[in-house]
Scaffold this motif. Structure first.
Motif, PDB file in Angstrom:
ATOM      1  N   HIS A  76      -9.940   5.691  -0.587  1.00 25.64           N
ATOM      2  CA  HIS A  76      -8.502   5.481  -0.406  1.00 25.64           C
ATOM      3  C   HIS A  76      -7.789   6.725   0.095  1.00 25.64           C
ATOM      4  O   HIS A  76      -6.657   6.642   0.567  1.00 25.64           O
ATOM      5  N   THR A 109      -7.366   5.611   4.622  1.00 25.46           N
ATOM      6  CA  THR A 109      -6.181   4.973   4.059  1.00 25.46           C
ATOM      7  C   THR A 109      -5.940   3.610   4.700  1.00 25.46           C
ATOM      8  O   THR A 109      -6.367   3.351   5.827  1.00 25.46           O
ATOM      9  N   CYS A 110      -5.233   2.763   3.971  1.00 20.94           N
ATOM     10  CA  CYS A 110      -4.922   1.421   4.464  1.00 20.94           C
ATOM     11  C   CYS A 110      -3.789   1.506   5.486  1.00 20.94           C
ATOM     12  O   CYS A 110      -2.748   2.109   5.232  1.00 20.94           O
ATOM     13  N   GLY A 128      -2.652   5.427  -1.238  1.00 21.65           N
ATOM     14  CA  GLY A 128      -3.754   4.633  -0.713  1.00 21.65           C
ATOM     15  C   GLY A 128      -4.182   3.483  -1.583  1.00 21.65           C
ATOM     16  O   GLY A 128      -5.166   2.805  -1.267  1.00 21.65           O
ATOM     17  N   THR A 178      -8.315  -0.239   7.772  1.00 24.33           N
ATOM     18  CA  THR A 178      -8.348   1.163   7.351  1.00 24.33           C
ATOM     19  C   THR A 178      -8.367   2.083   8.564  1.00 24.33           C
ATOM     20  O   THR A 178      -8.680   1.666   9.687  1.00 24.33           O
ATOM     21  N   CYS A 185       0.869  -1.178   0.000  1.00 29.81           N
ATOM     22  CA  CYS A 185       0.000   0.000   0.000  1.00 29.81           C
ATOM     23  C   CYS A 185       0.899   1.219   0.000  1.00 29.81           C
ATOM     24  O   CYS A 185       1.654   1.439   0.961  1.00 29.81           O
TER      25      CYS A 185
END
Length: 650
Positions: free
Chosen positions: A52, A56-57, A31, A95, A27
């Motif tokens: 994203h 965000t991850c 994102g 997330t 990642c």
């Protein structure tokens, strides 16, 4: 067997798929989830979450390998029957919004979404090795057990007073490790705490089981790593419960970002460990876990990547996966947007291995292979461009390339160097107006970091010129921890120079020691890093005692000389009268003697009158005594005369 990939909540997630290591999931800063094929070294899939940018991850974890049906296939004969290979399919992504996304590499799309479990950002996700269960830890201090068959929450419980930053499930699927304020081991059947461990002073970013033995055999070990901690701690689960402190420590150069290990199944089998640190170096360890070890263990081999330029630049390693052969490893290096994967044979007999690679050429090759399907139209130079407008208008049409070149040129001319910006900022307060505000401390911290990274003496000189203790303390407090050690080294160099600069550097050194003593004390190689500073301070302190003695003797001599000079200096007496009065004649003096007498004070009048009355009384008494004597004498003379007269008469 290698442990499944995990990720650090503080860094960008980067994980190899389990078993075959066929895929690498990353990642990046934008994102997006990118899955790279390690065999063909090309981009396999790319997934852009709908949120994203906002959500965000934060963490990635591959699920256990399983058999995947890729679509309708013809029925094979018995002679063609082959064992179905298990592949890595599902990928869990936590997330920042509190949701968990399950992505399927076989479908190339989102499998399901797990919502409603957390009220804070998800920091870690971990799969159950056998059942279709998933565990997630969040900032809301809770752990959620998800059932992937229904896509709903199966169980939720509070794990700690602080945020849950890391999770790990035991290979047999019976125990769960969670890290918050402390490290806890949970029994997954009863959801009760089985053991508690001390943990780290900072947020724990990594938890891994190192052995596959049962907990009652004194042979179950797990390891943990924390942010800003250069030690990887190993903990033992003992029967007697006396297992609050770590038994083994592995020394690192920076905090761990990616860990891969081969677990030990028996006492005769060593644990193989590969750790990628924040500074981009790979450390390899091999150790038999059979009891405590007092001294921290240094890596058996350290691997570092560098470019092929004349002045080599280090290339950061993103992730590493151990192979079945102890001397082979799968490395991912470069940047997160375009990583380079390579299987490398490492000579573990050497303590330090430096691999040189041309990253630019490998990146261009992979880009060409990935974008080879895209076709661009070929436009001849003779073709004309027709645009709407007035007929007969002969205005020249400017191409986009020329405009972009002009923009680039314009931006180049407008850009200023850091030195020119510093010159305009005018750090010295004397040049600016009286009411002008001084430079902010966050700007000082940014400039100090830039000067330390670029080794620019001009920037460092302008920052170190400040003498305000408040500004120095705030700047040191806002300084990131990786810049503390370079700052101490720079201060050590300047302390060895001119005494004037040494006086300024002492203030900075004092502020560093006051704010970052705990971080400096956690460094395993603190003595070697600060040895020069220690010896210099020790030599200065030795000379200080002699200088104070010399200063005291000189002070005594100077005071004695000053007192002797004061006693020898004789001042001449001035005999001239301050006031001279001359009278005209003596007669006038006698005549006006009474008048010239000073008037007596009213307070002395009564005393004078008393004295006069006493003198008059004395004179009166004397006169009375004389009169009495005269009277007695006259009486005696009268008696004698009478006696004579009587005799004469007779």
């Amino acid at each position: 067997m290698a442990a499944d990939g995990g990720s650090s909540s503080l860094g960008l997630p980067c994980v190899f798929s389990p078993k075959s290591r066929q895929y690498l999931a990353l990642c990046a800063q934008d994102g997006r989830l990118r899955i790279w094929n390690t065999d063909s070294k090309t981009l396999h899939q790319e997934y852009v979450p709908s949120a994203h940018l906002s959500a965000t991850c934060t963490c990635i974890a591959w699920g256990p390998c399983r058999t995947v049906k890729e679509g309708p296939q013809r029925k094979k004969r018995k002679s063609e029957a082959v064992q179905v290979e298990e592949k890595a399919d599902l990928l869990a992504m936590g997330t920042a919004a509190g949701g968990v996304l399950i992505y399927s590499t076989a479908k190339g799309s989102l499998h399901c979404t797990l919502d409603g479990g957390h009220s804070g950002g998800v920091n870690c996700v971990q799969w159950h090795p056998e059942d279709s269960l998933l565990y997630s830890g969040s900032d809301d201090t809770h752990i959620v057990e998800w059932d992937l068959q229904t896509g709903k929450t199966r169980c939720k419980w509070k794990a700690d007073r602080a945020a849950v930053t890391s999770l790990s499930v035991s290979p047999d699927g019976k125990l769960l490790l969670s890290a918050g304020h402390i490290i806890k081991m949970w029994d997954l059947e009863t959801k009760e705490v089985y053991r508690k461990f001390t943990g780290h002073s900072t947020a724990v970013t990594t938890l891994r089981f190192a052995t596959t033995r049962p907990p009652d055999s004194n042979g179950l070990y797990f390891l943990s790593g924390a942010a800003h901690d250069r030690l990887l701690s190993v903990w033992q689960v003992r029967q007697d419960g006396k297992d609050k402190n770590s038994v083994v420590s592995f020394t690192l150069t920076e905090e761990p970002r990616h860990i891969d290990l081969f677990t030990s199944t028996s006492k005769d089998q060593a644990v193989r460990l590969a750790v990628v640190c924040k500074d981009g170096q790979l450390h390899l360890f091999e150790h038999f876990l059979n009891g405590p070890c007092k001294k921290p263990l240094s890596p058996s081999c350290t691997v570092q990547m560098s470019g092929t330029e004349e002045s080599p630049v280090p290339v950061p390693l993103l992730a590493a996966a151990l192979g079945t052969d102890p001397q082979t490893a799968l490395l991912a290096y470069g940047n997160h947007l375009q990583p380079v994967m390579e299987r490398v044979a490492i000579n573990t007999a050497e303590r330090h291995v430096c691999l040189t690679r041309d990253v630019q050429t490998s990146m261009s090759l992979s880009l060409e292979s990935t974008v080879s399907k895209v076709k661009t139209p070929i436009v001849s130079a003779k073709s004309k461009l027709l645009v709407p407008g007035l007929p007969g208008h002969q205005a020249p049409i400017k191409g986009t390339t020329a405009g972009s070149e002009k923009r680039k040129k314009g931006t180049d001319t407008k850009e200023m160097s850091i030195e020119e910006r510093l010159g305009e900022i005018e750090l010295s307060t004397g040049k600016g107006p009286k009411g002008a505000p001084s430079l902010q401390t966050d700007n000082f911290a940014v400039l100090l970091v830039q000067g330390l990274e670029s080794s620019d003496a001009n920037i460092l000189n302008k920052v170190f010129q400040t003498r305000k203790d408040v500004v120095i303390k705030k700047t040191i407090a806002r300084l990131p921890l990786p810049a503390v050690l370079p700052l101490v080294e720079e201060i050590t160099k300047r302390l060895q120079g001119h005494p004037f600069t040494a006086v300024l550097m002492v203030r900075w050194l004092k502020a560093v020691l006051m704010h970052h003593t705990s971080y400096l004390s956690s460094l395993p190689d603190l003595v070697t890093q600060l040895g020069v500073l220690y010896h210099m301070i020790e030599s200065r302190v030795k000379m200080f005692h002699k200088l104070t003695k010399l200063h005291g003797k000189l002070y005594l001599l100077m005071t004695q000389v000053a007192t002797s000079n004061n006693s020898n200096a004789v001042t001449d007496v001035d005999h001239t009268a301050k006031l001279v009065y001359e009278g005209e004649s003596s007669d006038e003096d006698e005549a006006s003697g009474d008048e010239g007498l000073p008037a007596d004070d009213s307070d002395n009048w009564e005393e004078d009158e008393v004295m006069e009355t006493m003198e008059e009384d004395k004179e009166g008494r004397a006169d009375e005594e004389e009169d009495e004597e005269g009277r007695t004498e006259s009486k005696a003379n009268g008696e004698e005369d009478d006696m004579e007269n009587e005799s004469e008469e007779e």
